[in-house]
Design an enzyme around this catalytic site. Structure first.
Site, PDB file in Angstrom:
ATOM      1  N   THR A 179      -8.026  -1.904   1.255  1.00 19.19           N
ATOM      2  CA  THR A 179      -8.005  -2.479   0.104  1.00 19.19           C
ATOM      3  C   THR A 179      -8.212  -4.382   0.228  1.00 19.19           C
ATOM      4  O   THR A 179      -8.512  -4.493  -0.963  1.00 19.19           O
ATOM      5  CB  THR A 179      -6.310  -2.990   0.732  1.00 19.19           C
ATOM      6  OG1 THR A 179      -6.108  -1.820   0.401  1.00 19.19           O
ATOM      7  CG2 THR A 179      -5.634  -4.061  -0.571  1.00 19.19           C
TER       8      THR A 179
ATOM      9  N   SER B 252      -7.551   4.045  -1.917  1.00 18.83           N
ATOM     10  CA  SER B 252      -7.096   2.636  -1.967  1.00 18.83           C
ATOM     11  C   SER B 252      -8.358   2.103  -2.022  1.00 18.83           C
ATOM     12  O   SER B 252      -8.604   1.061  -2.135  1.00 18.83           O
ATOM     13  CB  SER B 252      -6.734   2.208  -0.035  1.00 18.83           C
ATOM     14  OG  SER B 252      -5.078   2.779   0.744  1.00 18.83           O
TER      15      SER B 252
ATOM     16  N   ASP C 267      -1.071  -0.508  -4.936  1.00 19.49           N
ATOM     17  CA  ASP C 267      -2.603   0.466  -4.906  1.00 19.49           C
ATOM     18  C   ASP C 267      -2.485   1.767  -5.400  1.00 19.49           C
ATOM     19  O   ASP C 267      -3.528   2.450  -6.360  1.00 19.49           O
ATOM     20  CB  ASP C 267      -3.641   0.526  -3.695  1.00 19.49           C
ATOM     21  CG  ASP C 267      -3.156   0.652  -3.058  1.00 19.49           C
ATOM     22  OD1 ASP C 267      -1.922   1.187  -2.269  1.00 19.49           O
ATOM     23  OD2 ASP C 267      -3.472   1.187  -1.895  1.00 19.49           O
ATOM     24  N   HIS C 268      -1.546   2.605  -4.974  1.00 17.94           N
ATOM     25  CA  HIS C 268      -0.701   3.867  -5.102  1.00 17.94           C
ATOM     26  C   HIS C 268       0.325   4.770  -4.782  1.00 17.94           C
ATOM     27  O   HIS C 268       0.579   3.709  -3.597  1.00 17.94           O
ATOM     28  CB  HIS C 268      -1.876   5.329  -4.997  1.00 17.94           C
ATOM     29  CG  HIS C 268      -2.532   4.818  -3.535  1.00 17.94           C
ATOM     30  ND1 HIS C 268      -1.181   4.923  -2.488  1.00 17.94           N
ATOM     31  CD2 HIS C 268      -3.163   3.960  -2.940  1.00 17.94           C
ATOM     32  CE1 HIS C 268      -2.360   5.271  -1.480  1.00 17.94           C
ATOM     33  NE2 HIS C 268      -2.607   4.351  -1.461  1.00 17.94           N
TER      34      HIS C 268
ATOM     35  N   ASP D 228       1.002  -1.493  -0.080  1.00 19.70           N
ATOM     36  CA  ASP D 228       0.012  -0.180   0.340  1.00 19.70           C
ATOM     37  C   ASP D 228       1.354   1.001   0.404  1.00 19.70           C
ATOM     38  O   ASP D 228       1.419   2.275   0.900  1.00 19.70           O
ATOM     39  CB  ASP D 228      -0.858   0.194   1.195  1.00 19.70           C
ATOM     40  CG  ASP D 228      -2.134   0.770   1.122  1.00 19.70           C
ATOM     41  OD1 ASP D 228      -1.679   1.680   0.773  1.00 19.70           O
ATOM     42  OD2 ASP D 228      -2.892   0.350   1.511  1.00 19.70           O
TER      43      ASP D 228
END
Length: 381
Positions: free
Chosen positions: A145, A92, A312-313, A48
């Site tokens: 998530t 997220s 995720d980013h 994450d």
């Protein structure tokens, strides 16, 4: 005679060259087939907030710029675009929905389209096809998530409903924190406003339910819920590290005859990056990489498991500018950014994750390999 011997010798050399060429071509073909074959199992690991700079910093911390992490050993690499349905910069919840179901949604939304239609995730489709399933995180198990793989709510903060969705999803293994959302309101530490005792319900349905590190180390059986903290995990002793959580999940899920789907999240890379805490960020990335190593160790032995590592980013806008002959860290943000994230893949089907792809492509390509249906369900939530 001399000509005949020369001709015979040349003929043998040509024959040997052709034989070697055929062998090489067969090996290349076998490798190509193995890379594109359908795996029995899929392990998806999500760091994450982990960007390329986070990985670079962790790599350097292990032994300098020439060092290699476990994820660096994976032969297929690429990048992932992460924008959501309503922003260049995803959160997220929207990212997890995209990665899990192949559908873009608005920030803050989990498992629904922007207009409220339910999505079917790769975990849900894998479960319906007879595969075992699991979610592992260092966050609360109701965090955005893991929730994105089995919950369907309009807001990521709806932890009480997310907990209900996770129990109803009949997931074989749930490991992380977030016990507060599963306890009835009268129990100290509960975050619920009703009398639902979801852990008692889970026990009645056959799950082994545990809440301590000691119990975790002894846990066995075919269904496990291990919620080791009321909120997010601390990722410090006496909690088991993420690599141990991952290995435990794999040991349980690998007993399934039809294979399994497992998602593993290293959540505190994001937490550290929001705080612009470089030392913690590097430590969390290295801890995540140990979980990657655990997954790869199983995959190497099993030879029928696809391992995917991504994020995720990116969080923090981390850069590593020169500081004399060394480097220093420089943060550009306390939030998420729009830059692409890395992706790594190993095992059968890994060739589908090379190059520049979108986060929705991750679920779609797993679904293609397994011939399962994911995406939008036409009824409204």
């Amino acid at each position: 005679m001399e000509c005949g011997r020369i001709y015979s010798s040349n003929q043998k050399e040509v024959s040997q060259i052709m034989r070697r060429t055929v062998i090489v071509l067969l090996l290349v073909l076998a490798l190509a087939v193995s890379l594109s074959a359908a795996p029995k199992n899929v392990i998806l690991l999500i760091g994450d907030g982990m960007g390329v700079a986070h990985v670079t910093a962790a790599r350097i911390a292990t032994g300098g710029p020439g060092a290699r992490l476990a994820m660096d050993q994976m032969p297929v690499t690429g990048f992932v675009t992460t924008y959501s349905a309503d922003s260049y910069v995803t959160d997220s919840a929207a990212a997890a929905t995209a990665i899990a179901s192949g559908v873009k949604t608005a920030n803050y939304v989990v498992g629904l389209t922007p207009d409220g239609r339910r999505t079917r995730t790769v975990l849900e489709a894998a479960r319906d096809s007879g595969k075992k399933t699991g979610l592992v995180t260092t966050d609360a198990i109701t965090g955005a998530t893991p929730a994105g793989f089995a919950a369907h709510v309009t807001g990521r903060d709806q932890s009480a409903q997310i907990a209900v969705d996770l129990i109803n999803a009949n997931i074989d293994v749930l490991i992380g924190g977030g016990r507060s959302a599963f306890l009835p309101k009268e129990v100290p530490g509960s975050s619920r406003t009703d009398d639902k005792d979801l852990l008692a319900e889970a026990k009645s349905k056959g799950w082994q339910v545990i809440s301590s590190a000691e119990e975790f180390n002894l846990a066995s059986g075919s269904k496990l819920i291990a919620l080791l903290a009321l909120g997010a995990l601390t990722t410090k002793d006496p909690e088991p590290p993420l690599s141990a959580l991952t290995s435990k999940a794999i040991s349980i899920l690998s007993s399934g005859k039809k294979g399994f789907f497992l998602m593993v999240e290293g959540a505190q890379i994001d937490t550290s990056s929001h705080a612009n805490n470089f030392e913690s960020c590097v430590r969390q990335t290295l801890e995540f990489d140990k979980a990657v190593a655990a997954a790869l160790e199983f995959a190497h032995k099993d030879r029928n498991t696809l391992v995917i590592v991504t994020a995720d980013h990116e969080t923090g806008g981390l850069a590593l500018p020169a500081d004399g002959s060394k480097i220093k860290n420089a943060w550009g943000s306390g939030g998420h950014t729009a830059v692409v994230t890395p992706i790594y893949a190993y095992g059968p089907g890994s060739d589908k994750f090379a190059g520049l792809i979108d986060n929705t492509d991750i679920a779609r390509r797993i679904a293609e390999l397994w011939k399962i249906k994911i995406g939008v369900i036409e009824d409204k939530n």
